[in-house]
Design an enzyme around this catalytic site. Structure first.
Site, short mmCIF file in Angstrom:
data_model
loop_
_atom_site.label_atom_id
_atom_site.label_comp_id
_atom_site.label_asym_id
_atom_site.label_seq_id
_atom_site.Cartn_x
_atom_site.Cartn_y
_atom_site.Cartn_z
N ARG A 51 -6.12 41.66 20.57
CA ARG A 51 -4.76 42.22 20.38
C ARG A 51 -4.42 43.12 21.57
O ARG A 51 -3.29 43.20 21.99
CB ARG A 51 -4.66 42.99 19.07
CG ARG A 51 -3.32 43.72 18.94
CD ARG A 51 -2.95 44.15 17.51
NE ARG A 51 -4.04 44.49 16.65
CZ ARG A 51 -4.74 45.64 16.71
NH1 ARG A 51 -4.46 46.55 17.61
NH2 ARG A 51 -5.72 45.84 15.86
N TYR A 103 23.11 37.12 22.32
CA TYR A 103 22.41 36.20 21.41
C TYR A 103 22.54 36.71 19.97
O TYR A 103 22.30 37.90 19.71
CB TYR A 103 20.95 36.07 21.84
CG TYR A 103 20.11 35.31 20.85
CD1 TYR A 103 20.52 34.06 20.38
CD2 TYR A 103 18.91 35.83 20.37
CE1 TYR A 103 19.77 33.36 19.46
CE2 TYR A 103 18.15 35.12 19.44
CZ TYR A 103 18.59 33.89 18.98
OH TYR A 103 17.84 33.21 18.06
N ASP A 175 18.55 41.56 29.49
CA ASP A 175 17.97 40.32 29.00
C ASP A 175 18.30 39.24 30.03
O ASP A 175 19.46 38.84 30.19
CB ASP A 175 18.58 39.99 27.62
CG ASP A 175 17.96 38.75 26.98
OD1 ASP A 175 17.48 37.88 27.73
OD2 ASP A 175 17.99 38.64 25.74
N LYS A 200 12.42 29.81 26.88
CA LYS A 200 13.49 29.05 27.52
C LYS A 200 13.06 28.54 28.89
O LYS A 200 12.14 27.76 28.99
CB LYS A 200 14.74 29.93 27.57
CG LYS A 200 15.06 30.62 26.23
CD LYS A 200 15.33 29.60 25.15
CE LYS A 200 15.79 30.14 23.83
NZ LYS A 200 14.98 31.00 23.04
O1 P1T Z 1 13.71 32.73 20.40
P1 P1T Z 1 13.00 33.88 21.03
O2 P1T Z 1 11.94 33.49 22.01
O3 P1T Z 1 12.50 34.87 20.03
O4 P1T Z 1 14.08 34.64 21.95
C1 P1T Z 1 15.21 35.30 21.45
C2 P1T Z 1 16.30 35.33 22.49
C3 P1T Z 1 16.50 36.47 23.24
N1 P1T Z 1 17.46 36.55 24.18
C4 P1T Z 1 18.28 35.51 24.43
C5 P1T Z 1 19.34 35.64 25.46
C6 P1T Z 1 18.13 34.33 23.72
O5 P1T Z 1 18.97 33.32 24.00
C7 P1T Z 1 17.14 34.23 22.71
C8 P1T Z 1 16.95 33.00 21.89
N2 P1T Z 1 18.04 32.11 21.92
C9 P1T Z 1 18.15 30.94 21.24
C10 P1T Z 1 17.19 30.46 20.43
C11 P1T Z 1 19.40 30.22 21.45
O6 P1T Z 1 19.48 29.02 21.10
O7 P1T Z 1 20.34 30.82 21.98
#
Ligand code: P1T
Length: 384
Positions: A51, A103, A175, A200
């Site tokens: 962890r 988001y 972000d 992503k």
């Molecule tokens: O899905 P995750 O890895 O937990 O990330 C969240 C997140 C944070 N910031 C941005 C700008 C994001 O687009 C996302 C996740 N977005 C999607 C799943 C989407 O389809 O827009």
């Protein structure tokens, strides 16, 4: 290897990774272990418990810091876990000024999780620094920026936000998920914290959920590490391996994402059923000049609305595409399409969505790196 003075493509391939000292393996081994044997209490090789530390996570964190031109990085089990860790830097009574176009999951954790712990969120359009200034109170501690924004693809001037943050002693968080470090390095423009959903573009192959935070501040890093070790939002070693592998081709993929997105955005503009095309590389995009200043290219995300501005009209198109898979997420090699109002941004009340211009018919494309003629033919048949 010291990669500081190397250019981005070389950094992406070499940062953080060394041949395995035990075997010479060129790929960083996955240590699928929870714990590490100590020769005497407190005498160990830098790893005690997974962890707290894991060798491949450590390699990935070094790589992430290097490609964002940062000093420290911390990796998480998802982008949301990274956002959660950042918000835990705050205390009850603190306020955050956030972009109003972000988001839906970020909006949800703000309003449905952290609000109940006494953190307040003010949402403003960040195209004008005066709106941000007007929302700042003596309790404001953080500015939350997403650029390009999800899903409206607005571009927020990071340098201008950094000067507001500095003036009011706020932590500026960016972000950087939609741009990726290949296109934009917010720390270079004065951000204090950069975060990614590495799910992503960084992972790039739609096969891993992961998050990351990068900072130059020793103080913030110490706090973030403490939060991570205390709360436990760590990624598994296998997932770190996949992100580390994804990074090695980020520059090649991003170049093609940008080329394809440009072709699609230009083509959509000629389509009679399309109302607005949102892609910051178009000269008429309201923030095109800021994008030119702070980004190296304009990215692979394209949003557009329809003249028939209804959910049904959008659903009709989205149910006909074949190559563009209808799915949440973005940034993989394969093209995806989505309907923010009923999918990724459904947790934002409709009135708030409409207020920021997120129309019922808005369609979001994550343009992949397939041959673009095939992508255009797919959209054409879906429209017809
Ligand atoms: O899905 P995750 O890895 O937990 O990330 C969240 C997140 C944070 N910031 C941005 C700008 C994001 O687009 C996302 C996740 N977005 C999607 C799943 C989407 O389809 O827009």
């Amino acid at each position: 290897m010291d990669v500081k003075n190397l250019s981005i493509g070389t950094k992406l391939i070499h940062a953080g990774v060394e041949p395995d000292p035990a075997t010479g393996a060129i790929m960083t081994p996955i240590y699928q272990t929870t714990t590490y044997v100590q020769s005497a209490p407190g005498v160990h090789k830098g790893y005690e418990y997974s962890r707290s530390q894991n060798p491949i996570r450590h390699a990935l964190e070094k790589a992430m810091a290097a490609i964002e031109n940062g000093k420290h990085a911390t990796c998480y089990g998802s982008g949301m876990a990274a956002i959660d860790a950042i918000l835990k830097l705050l205390s009850p009574g603190d306020e955050v000024v956030s972009t109003n176009d972000l988001y839906g999951g970020a909006y949800r954790i703000f309003m449905q999780v952290f609000k109940q712990y006494g953190i307040h969120f003010n949402f403003v359009g960040m195209n004008d620094m005066a709106f941000i200034e007007a929302a700042i109170t003596p309790n404001t501690k953080m500015l939350w920026v997403e650029t390009p924004t999800n899903p409206m693809l607005n571009i927020i001037d990071i340098e201008a936000c950094a000067s507001v943050a500095k003036k009011h002693n706020l932590i500026l968080v960016v972000d950087n998920t939609f741009a990726s470090p290949y296109l934009q390095n917010p720390l270079d423009w004065g951000a204090d914290i950069v975060m990614h959903s590495a799910t992503k573009y960084l992972g790039g192959h739609s096969d891993v959920v992961h998050g990351c935070i990068i900072t130059n501040s020793d103080d913030l890093q110490k706090k973030l590490r403490f939060i991570q070790n205390s709360c436990g939002a760590v990624p598994g070693p296998q997932d770190c391996f996949l992100v580390l592998r994804g990074l090695k081709t980020l520059h090649v993929r991003m170049r093609q994402h940008c080329i394809n997105a440009k072709a699609i955005a230009t083509w959509l503009k000629t389509n009679k059923k399309v109302d607005q095309v949102l892609w910051c590389g178009l000269p008429e995009h309201p923030n095109h000049n800021i994008a030119k200043k702070q980004m190296r290219d304009f990215g692979g995300m394209v949003s557009f609305s329809l003249k028939d501005d209804t959910v049904q009209a959008a659903h009709d198109i989205l149910s006909k595409t074949k190559l563009f898979a209808l799915a949440e997420s973005l940034g993989g090699v394969e093209s995806l399409c989505g309907h923010p109002a009923t999918m990724t941004h459904a947790s934002i009340p409709r009135a708030e969505r409409i207020a920021i211009g997120l129309k019922d018919s808005l369609i979001r494309l994550s343009v992949g790196i397939e041959d673009v003629e095939d992508l255009m033919a797919d959209l054409e048949q879906a429209f017809s």
